[in-house]
Scaffold this active site. Sequence first.
Site, PDB file in Angstrom:
ATOM      1  N   HIS A   1      -3.854  -5.160   7.523  1.00 22.03           N
ATOM      2  CA  HIS A   1      -3.540  -3.604   8.193  1.00 22.03           C
ATOM      3  C   HIS A   1      -2.837  -3.788   9.624  1.00 22.03           C
ATOM      4  CE1 HIS A   1      -5.425  -0.506  10.192  1.00 22.03           C
ATOM      5  NE2 HIS A   1      -5.735  -0.193   9.248  1.00 22.03           N
ATOM      6  N   GLY A   2      -1.527  -3.173  10.193  1.00 23.47           N
ATOM      7  CA  GLY A   2      -0.782  -3.030  11.008  1.00 23.47           C
ATOM      8  C   GLY A   2       0.468  -4.207  11.234  1.00 23.47           C
TER       9      GLY A   2
ATOM     10  N   HIS B   1      -5.146   3.731  -1.647  1.00 20.32           N
ATOM     11  CA  HIS B   1      -7.599   3.669  -1.130  1.00 20.32           C
ATOM     12  C   HIS B   1      -7.121   4.866  -1.287  1.00 20.32           C
ATOM     13  CE1 HIS B   1      -9.739   4.277   2.786  1.00 20.32           C
ATOM     14  NE2 HIS B   1     -10.009   4.123   1.996  1.00 20.32           N
TER      15      HIS B   1
ATOM     16  N   GLY C   1       1.421  -1.633   4.221  1.00 17.48           N
ATOM     17  CA  GLY C   1       1.722   0.075   4.059  1.00 17.48           C
ATOM     18  C   GLY C   1       2.273   0.329   5.299  1.00 17.48           C
ATOM     19  N   HIS C   2       2.147   0.800   5.792  1.00 15.09           N
ATOM     20  CA  HIS C   2       3.075   1.651   6.693  1.00 15.09           C
ATOM     21  C   HIS C   2       4.434   1.355   7.206  1.00 15.09           C
ATOM     22  CE1 HIS C   2       3.194   5.059   9.842  1.00 15.09           C
ATOM     23  NE2 HIS C   2       3.537   4.050  10.821  1.00 15.09           N
TER      24      HIS C   2
ATOM     25  N   ARG D   1      -7.422  12.505   0.959  1.00 15.41           N
ATOM     26  CA  ARG D   1      -6.396  12.594   1.374  1.00 15.41           C
ATOM     27  C   ARG D   1      -5.284  13.177   1.655  1.00 15.41           C
ATOM     28  NH1 ARG D   1      -7.224   9.723   7.482  1.00 15.41           N
ATOM     29  NH2 ARG D   1      -9.710  10.680   7.712  1.00 15.41           N
ATOM     30  N   HIS D   2      -5.037  11.844   0.830  1.00 13.17           N
ATOM     31  CA  HIS D   2      -4.107  10.980   0.340  1.00 13.17           C
ATOM     32  C   HIS D   2      -3.867  10.237  -0.816  1.00 13.17           C
ATOM     33  CE1 HIS D   2      -5.863   7.918   1.779  1.00 13.17           C
ATOM     34  NE2 HIS D   2      -5.274   7.372   2.666  1.00 13.17           N
TER      35      HIS D   2
ATOM     36  N   GLU E   1      -8.834   0.374  -3.022  1.00  9.51           N
ATOM     37  CA  GLU E   1      -9.557   0.433  -1.452  1.00  9.51           C
ATOM     38  C   GLU E   1     -10.344   1.456  -1.729  1.00  9.51           C
ATOM     39  OE1 GLU E   1      -5.756  -1.707   1.506  1.00  9.51           O
ATOM     40  OE2 GLU E   1      -7.409   0.410   1.856  1.00  9.51           O
TER      41      GLU E   1
ATOM     42  N   ARG F   1      -9.973   8.018  -0.956  1.00 11.06           N
ATOM     43  CA  ARG F   1     -11.110   8.015  -0.160  1.00 11.06           C
ATOM     44  C   ARG F   1     -11.340   9.244  -0.694  1.00 11.06           C
ATOM     45  NH1 ARG F   1      -9.581   7.344   5.799  1.00 11.06           N
ATOM     46  NH2 ARG F   1     -11.516   8.746   6.017  1.00 11.06           N
TER      47      ARG F   1
ATOM     48  N   ASN G   1       0.990  -1.454  -0.036  1.00 14.61           N
ATOM     49  CA  ASN G   1       0.020   0.252  -0.368  1.00 14.61           C
ATOM     50  C   ASN G   1       0.975   1.006  -0.143  1.00 14.61           C
ATOM     51  OD1 ASN G   1      -1.312   2.129   0.966  1.00 14.61           O
ATOM     52  ND2 ASN G   1      -3.296   0.989   1.780  1.00 14.61           N
TER      53      ASN G   1
ATOM     54  N   ASP H   1      -0.035   4.316   0.182  1.00 14.68           N
ATOM     55  CA  ASP H   1      -0.783   5.926   0.358  1.00 14.68           C
ATOM     56  C   ASP H   1       0.221   6.651   1.167  1.00 14.68           C
ATOM     57  OD1 ASP H   1      -3.132   4.593  -0.578  1.00 14.68           O
ATOM     58  OD2 ASP H   1      -3.743   4.014   1.226  1.00 14.68           O
ATOM     59  N   HIS H   2       0.963   6.465   1.717  1.00 15.15           N
ATOM     60  CA  HIS H   2       1.988   7.750   2.839  1.00 15.15           C
ATOM     61  C   HIS H   2       2.883   8.129   1.784  1.00 15.15           C
ATOM     62  CE1 HIS H   2       0.130   5.639   6.484  1.00 15.15           C
ATOM     63  NE2 HIS H   2       1.433   4.898   6.492  1.00 15.15           N
TER      64      HIS H   2
ATOM     65  N   ARG I   1       2.313  18.817   1.533  1.00 16.91           N
ATOM     66  CA  ARG I   1       2.906  20.215   1.108  1.00 16.91           C
ATOM     67  C   ARG I   1       1.969  20.807  -0.546  1.00 16.91           C
ATOM     68  NH1 ARG I   1       8.063  22.334   2.089  1.00 16.91           N
ATOM     69  NH2 ARG I   1       7.682  22.117   4.625  1.00 16.91           N
TER      70      ARG I   1
ATOM     71  N   GLU J   1     -10.942  -9.873   3.277  1.00 15.74           N
ATOM     72  CA  GLU J   1      -9.360  -9.044   3.866  1.00 15.74           C
ATOM     73  C   GLU J   1     -10.072  -9.352   5.131  1.00 15.74           C
ATOM     74  OE1 GLU J   1      -7.003  -6.034   2.135  1.00 15.74           O
ATOM     75  OE2 GLU J   1      -6.448  -5.431   3.914  1.00 15.74           O
TER      76      GLU J   1
ATOM     77  N   THR K   1      -6.584   6.226  10.128  1.00 19.49           N
ATOM     78  CA  THR K   1      -6.338   5.012   9.066  1.00 19.49           C
ATOM     79  C   THR K   1      -7.382   4.329   9.838  1.00 19.49           C
ATOM     80  OG1 THR K   1      -5.469   2.726   8.572  1.00 19.49           O
ATOM     81  CG2 THR K   1      -5.002   3.537  10.904  1.00 19.49           C
ATOM     82  N   THR K   2      -8.124   2.796   8.911  1.00 16.74           N
ATOM     83  CA  THR K   2      -9.546   2.224   8.645  1.00 16.74           C
ATOM     84  C   THR K   2      -9.267   1.324  10.147  1.00 16.74           C
ATOM     85  OG1 THR K   2      -8.540   2.039   6.684  1.00 16.74           O
ATOM     86  CG2 THR K   2     -10.947   1.076   7.111  1.00 16.74           C
TER      87      THR K   2
HETATM   88  N1  PXP Z   1      -5.803  -3.189   4.667  1.00 14.38           N
HETATM   89  C1  PXP Z   1      -6.741  -2.305   4.556  1.00 14.38           C
HETATM   90  C2  PXP Z   1      -7.806  -2.879   3.901  1.00 14.38           C
HETATM   91  C3  PXP Z   1      -6.649  -1.450   5.311  1.00 14.38           C
HETATM   92  O1  PXP Z   1      -7.419  -0.026   4.991  1.00 14.38           O
HETATM   93  C4  PXP Z   1      -4.690  -0.672   5.225  1.00 14.38           C
HETATM   94  C5  PXP Z   1      -4.732   0.583   4.937  1.00 14.38           C
HETATM   95  O2  PXP Z   1      -5.428   1.619   3.976  1.00 14.38           O
HETATM   96  C6  PXP Z   1      -4.143  -1.064   4.732  1.00 14.38           C
HETATM   97  C7  PXP Z   1      -4.320  -2.705   4.897  1.00 14.38           C
HETATM   98  C8  PXP Z   1      -2.679  -1.589   5.543  1.00 14.38           C
HETATM   99  O3  PXP Z   1      -2.551  -1.187   6.640  1.00 14.38           O
HETATM  100  P1  PXP Z   1      -0.995  -0.788   7.477  1.00 14.38           P
HETATM  101  O4  PXP Z   1      -0.554   0.638   6.668  1.00 14.38           O
HETATM  102  O5  PXP Z   1      -1.689  -0.727   8.453  1.00 14.38           O
HETATM  103  O6  PXP Z   1       0.294  -1.469   6.509  1.00 14.38           O
END
Ligand code: PXP
Length: 255
Positions: free
Chosen positions: A191-192, A42, A213-214, A48-49, A69, A44, A6, A8-9, A17, A152, A99-100
Site C-alpha cells: 500500500h502506497g 481487489h 499497484g498505483h 467499483r473497478h 483481495e 470490492r 495490483n 485494479d486501476h 466509461r 500483509e 482506497t483501502t
Molecule cells: N495491498 C492491499 C491490501 C491493498 O488494498 C492495495 C490497494 O488496493 C495494495 C496493496 C496496493 O496499494 P497501492 O495501489 O497503493 O500500491
Amino acid sequence: MRFYVNVDHVATVRQARRTDEPAPVRAAVLVELGGADGITVHLREDRRHIQDRDVRLLMETVRTGVNLELATAADVLALACELRPMQATLVPERREEVTTEGGLNLGSPESRRRIGGALAQLAAAGIRTSLFIDPDAEALAVARELAADAVELHTGEYANTRGARRAAELERLRAAACRGRELGLAVHAGHGLTYENVIPVAAIPEVEELNIGHSIISRAIFVGIEQAVREMAELIRRARQPFGPGAEAAGLAHH
Ligand code: PXP
C-alpha cells in the site's frame, strides 16, 4: 521475495466509461512479461473497478498466480471459494473510501468472529490466506490466533510520512515483520509503495511478498506496463542484494 502487481486501476479506467477497454486480463499478460510473480486484484463489494468476470478471466489466463483481495461479503467469499485463487487477502472495506485506508479492525470480538469465519471458509477451499493489518503486535497476535497463513503489513503510514516520522514507521514495519516471523506467519507488505520509497521496505529480510499497484499503473501510462513492472522488479531485486541500496537503507552496509 515475490512481487505482485495490483491491476485494479486498469479496471478503474474501463469503468469510467463502462466499456470493455482497457481489460485487466490484457494488462496481466504484460505484467507477467515484465517479470512480476503474480497478479493482485481487489473484488470490492461495490464492484467499483474489478468485476466478477475479470476474476474468472484472470483465473483462466494468469500463469503465475492470482492474489484476490476481498472483504467478508458473502457473495465475494463464495466466488473466491469457487475459483480458488492461489491466495486470498482479507481487507477492510468502506464504501466511501478512495482506497483501502487502514488494516483490518481485529479489536472487537464481532470482527474477529467474522474474519475468523471467512479465513476458515477460504482455508477449507484450499486457498492460502493473508490478513491485511496495521504493523502492530496485537494485530499480529490475532492473525496468529485466527490461523491466517500470512499477514500483509500496511505500508501506508510509512509511505505518507517524511523524515523522522518515516524512519519511525519503517522501524515499526521492521519490528512487525520480525514478530510476524516469530509467530510463524508469512509476512507480506503493501500500500502506497512507489519507485521512490520501495527499497527500504523491500530490504526487510522477513518480508517475502510485496503488493504494488498505483505507482506502477501510473508510470505505465507513460512508459508502458511491461517497462513499468520491469523497473520496479529491478529496484526490488537490488534492494535484496547484501551490499546493494537496500542494505544501505536498512542500515546494514557498515556491518
Ligand atoms: N495491498 C492491499 C491490501 C491493498 O488494498 C492495495 C490497494 O488496493 C495494495 C496493496 C496496493 O496499494 P497501492 O495501489 O497503493 O500500491
